[in-house]
Design a protein around this motif. Structure first.
Motif, PDB file in Angstrom:
ATOM      1  N   ASP A  20       2.116   1.775  -3.577  1.00  0.00           N
ATOM      2  CA  ASP A  20       1.209   2.352  -4.308  1.00  0.00           C
ATOM      3  C   ASP A  20       0.927   3.792  -4.132  1.00  0.00           C
ATOM      4  OD1 ASP A  20      -1.178   2.173  -6.134  1.00  0.00           O
ATOM      5  OD2 ASP A  20      -2.387   2.473  -4.191  1.00  0.00           O
ATOM      6  N   LYS A  37       0.850  -1.164   0.038  1.00  0.00           N
ATOM      7  CA  LYS A  37       0.036   0.086  -0.031  1.00  0.00           C
ATOM      8  C   LYS A  37       1.038   1.112   0.079  1.00  0.00           C
ATOM      9  CE  LYS A  37      -3.991  -2.108   0.116  1.00  0.00           C
ATOM     10  NZ  LYS A  37      -5.044  -1.977  -0.935  1.00  0.00           N
ATOM     11  N   THR A  93       1.907   6.070  -7.333  1.00  0.00           N
ATOM     12  CA  THR A  93       1.055   6.796  -8.018  1.00  0.00           C
ATOM     13  C   THR A  93       0.846   8.323  -7.727  1.00  0.00           C
ATOM     14  OG1 THR A  93      -0.768   6.217  -6.580  1.00  0.00           O
ATOM     15  CG2 THR A  93      -0.138   4.539  -8.286  1.00  0.00           C
TER      16      THR A  93
END
Length: 269
Positions: free
Chosen positions: A170, A167, A174
């Protein structure tokens, strides 16, 4: 007006980031005043708890992107701190990282209130606090890669410790923005509340902290923090030493006697 407002009243210290016109992005003055306030919070025994917040619509948008694009580094100052890679590293180490080091040295509860955007280094500063109380609608994120830089302010240390490593990857890769409600589900904020409930909940929470047994609170914080780095035996040795100390203090005797009296009163009914 100063870029950070600092007050102490009835044992509660309030550190308020105060550049609302730029979403409380960093300036030289802000970082220096923030660090000075944290030193006072660390050293002043009359301070029981600390509340960090932002003035206006945002908590903190982190580095001043306009200043960075103009070659002024992470600060609004026009001092040439970006002449070499080493100079840039040292600027971050001596300035922004000083806030992280001071946060780590404070044994008292440090709570962050996030009413609006907290992004990049601004979000990382919130992650350094012990508790994060956030509006469900606030927008938070690790936005470093959006401007082509690495997360240089502690995010890669704090985020994986609060959520899963994948997580964390990510979020950083991003650069996506998530809501306070989503951040709570990931474990990145402690409480996510409706916007109209945020201030009242935070004030009540702070009052509970400053009315608690102060030495026991501080010893508990130390043990929780250090237990991540300790094996079982030294962790238990540390907390048993704390138990020996706090059971000599008036807080223990007053509170335990009051509890016994309350229990006895219930039995008589």
């Amino acid at each position: 007006m100063a870029d950070v407002l600092f007050t102490v009243e009835e044992h509660l210290a309030r550190i308020t980031l105060n550049r609302p016109e730029s979403f409380n992005s960093f300036s030289d003055e802000m970082i220096d005043l923030w660090a000075g306030a944290l030193e006072e919070c660390r050293d002043n025994d009359d301070i029981y708890a600390v509340l960090v917040s932002g003035n206006g619509k945002a908590f903190c948008s982190g580095g001043d992107v306009k200043a960075m694009a103009a070659g002024h580094g992470f600060f609004e100052s026009k001092d040439d701190i970006t002449s070499t890679g080493l100079a840039r590293k040292n600027s971050i180490w001596k300035k922004i990282h000083k806030v992280a080091f001071l946060m780590d040295q404070i044994d008292k509860p440090v709570v962050c209130k996030i009413q609006g955007p907290a992004t990049g280094a601004g979000f990382d500063m919130a992650l350094m606090c012990d508790i994060r109380i956030c509006s469900k609608t606030a927008k938070v994120g690790e936005t470093y890669l959006n401007v082509g830089i690495v997360p240089g302010d502690g995010g890669t240390y704090f985020v994986p410790r609060l959520t899963n490593i994948d997580k964390a990857m990510d979020l950083f890769w991003t650069g996506k923005i998530i809501t306070g409600e989503e951040a709570e589900k990931l474990g990145l904020v402690t409480f996510a509340l409706e916007p109209e409930e945020l201030d009242d909940f935070t004030e009540k929470y702070m009052q509970k902290l400053i009315s608690g047994p102060q030495e026991a609170i501080r010893f508990t914080k130390r043990n929780i923090k250090y237990s991540e780095k300790l094996e079982l035996r030294p962790a238990l040795d540390m907390i048993s030493s704390a138990m020996g100390i706090v059971t000599e203090l008036p807080d223990f005797h007053d509170r335990s006697n009051a509890l016994v009296e309350k229990m006895n009163a219930k039995k008589k009914r």
